[in-house]
Design a protein around this motif. Sequence first.
Motif, PDB file in Angstrom:
ATOM      1  N   UNK A  90     -28.878 -13.350  29.396  1.00  0.00           N
ATOM      2  CA  UNK A  90     -28.805 -14.887  30.545  1.00  0.00           C
ATOM      3  C   UNK A  90     -28.628 -13.866  31.682  1.00  0.00           C
ATOM      4  N   UNK A  91     -29.383 -14.320  33.030  1.00  0.00           N
ATOM      5  CA  UNK A  91     -29.314 -13.424  34.564  1.00  0.00           C
ATOM      6  C   UNK A  91     -28.559 -14.638  35.293  1.00  0.00           C
ATOM      7  N   UNK A  92     -28.027 -15.483  34.175  1.00  0.00           N
ATOM      8  CA  UNK A  92     -27.892 -16.622  35.725  1.00  0.00           C
ATOM      9  C   UNK A  92     -26.388 -16.839  35.813  1.00  0.00           C
ATOM     10  N   UNK A  93     -25.922 -17.874  35.917  1.00  0.00           N
ATOM     11  CA  UNK A  93     -24.580 -17.431  36.392  1.00  0.00           C
ATOM     12  C   UNK A  93     -23.296 -18.504  35.005  1.00  0.00           C
ATOM     13  N   UNK A  94     -22.171 -17.495  34.736  1.00  0.00           N
ATOM     14  CA  UNK A  94     -22.659 -15.851  34.720  1.00  0.00           C
ATOM     15  C   UNK A  94     -23.134 -15.355  33.845  1.00  0.00           C
ATOM     16  N   UNK A  95     -23.345 -13.540  34.221  1.00  0.00           N
ATOM     17  CA  UNK A  95     -24.196 -12.928  33.491  1.00  0.00           C
ATOM     18  C   UNK A  95     -23.775 -12.911  32.136  1.00  0.00           C
ATOM     19  N   UNK A  96     -24.781 -13.321  30.975  1.00  0.00           N
ATOM     20  CA  UNK A  96     -24.602 -13.427  29.766  1.00  0.00           C
ATOM     21  C   UNK A  96     -25.391 -12.406  28.191  1.00  0.00           C
ATOM     22  N   UNK A  97     -24.712 -12.366  27.914  1.00  0.00           N
ATOM     23  CA  UNK A  97     -25.659 -11.355  26.651  1.00  0.00           C
ATOM     24  C   UNK A  97     -24.912 -12.008  25.322  1.00  0.00           C
ATOM     25  N   UNK A  98     -25.913 -13.129  24.581  1.00  0.00           N
ATOM     26  CA  UNK A  98     -25.343 -13.455  23.497  1.00  0.00           C
ATOM     27  C   UNK A  98     -25.847 -12.833  22.526  1.00  0.00           C
ATOM     28  N   UNK A  99     -24.826 -12.078  21.135  1.00  0.00           N
ATOM     29  CA  UNK A  99     -25.462 -11.070  20.113  1.00  0.00           C
ATOM     30  C   UNK A  99     -25.625 -11.869  18.859  1.00  0.00           C
ATOM     31  N   UNK A 100     -26.976 -12.587  18.071  1.00  0.00           N
ATOM     32  CA  UNK A 100     -27.051 -13.454  16.861  1.00  0.00           C
ATOM     33  C   UNK A 100     -27.063 -12.671  15.828  1.00  0.00           C
ATOM     34  N   UNK A 101     -26.300 -13.082  14.296  1.00  0.00           N
ATOM     35  CA  UNK A 101     -27.357 -12.507  13.518  1.00  0.00           C
ATOM     36  C   UNK A 101     -26.612 -13.158  12.239  1.00  0.00           C
ATOM     37  N   UNK A 102     -26.942 -13.422  10.926  1.00  0.00           N
ATOM     38  CA  UNK A 102     -26.310 -13.574  10.816  1.00  0.00           C
ATOM     39  C   UNK A 102     -25.061 -14.122   9.850  1.00  0.00           C
ATOM     40  N   UNK A 103     -24.632 -12.559  10.645  1.00  0.00           N
ATOM     41  CA  UNK A 103     -22.759 -11.663  10.210  1.00  0.00           C
ATOM     42  C   UNK A 103     -22.145 -12.076  11.341  1.00  0.00           C
ATOM     43  N   UNK A 104     -22.432 -11.966  13.016  1.00  0.00           N
ATOM     44  CA  UNK A 104     -21.768 -11.797  13.895  1.00  0.00           C
ATOM     45  C   UNK A 104     -22.657 -12.711  15.470  1.00  0.00           C
ATOM     46  N   UNK A 105     -21.568 -13.395  16.080  1.00  0.00           N
ATOM     47  CA  UNK A 105     -22.370 -14.021  17.216  1.00  0.00           C
ATOM     48  C   UNK A 105     -21.146 -13.580  18.596  1.00  0.00           C
ATOM     49  N   UNK A 106     -21.756 -12.750  19.035  1.00  0.00           N
ATOM     50  CA  UNK A 106     -20.564 -12.533  20.187  1.00  0.00           C
ATOM     51  C   UNK A 106     -21.314 -12.472  21.535  1.00  0.00           C
ATOM     52  N   UNK A 107     -20.544 -12.524  22.242  1.00  0.00           N
ATOM     53  CA  UNK A 107     -20.967 -13.421  23.718  1.00  0.00           C
ATOM     54  C   UNK A 107     -20.790 -12.089  24.748  1.00  0.00           C
ATOM     55  N   UNK A 108     -21.024 -11.700  25.257  1.00  0.00           N
ATOM     56  CA  UNK A 108     -20.170 -10.981  26.100  1.00  0.00           C
ATOM     57  C   UNK A 108     -20.859 -11.054  27.527  1.00  0.00           C
ATOM     58  N   UNK A 109     -19.384 -11.451  28.497  1.00  0.00           N
ATOM     59  CA  UNK A 109     -19.756 -12.427  30.052  1.00  0.00           C
ATOM     60  C   UNK A 109     -19.555 -11.543  30.307  1.00  0.00           C
TER      61      UNK A 109
END
Length: 110
Positions: A90-109
């Motif tokens: 997501x290049x909005x505000x804030x820029x973020x990258x959501x990594x999702x798998x069946x066993x992982x949910x990571x949010x990078x801001x």
Amino acid sequence: MERTYTPDGATLKAFLADPSFVRGIMGPFGSGKSTVCVMEILKRIVEQSPGPDGVRRTRFAIIRNTFPMLKSTSIKTWNYWIPSSWGKMNFGSPISHILKTPTIHAEILF
């Protein structure tokens, strides 16, 4: 796309091996600081204890001195190692990258 990472030198190896909650790393331009920090985030994601539902939930912030530095260096390095197709970038505000798998949910801001 497959990439292989090997820490270049004792400082980067020591940084990855240090389990401290807070650490810092410094070095000259091009010394691998940003890349080792990306690897540290990935390491922490997979080492996170899963919740009762089996999902490893994490959230990280990548911070630079200025917004232009963040876009031209940190996000560029992040996307080299972690393509935006690996989740929702997501290049909005804030820029973020959501990594999702069946066993992982990571949010990078950023």
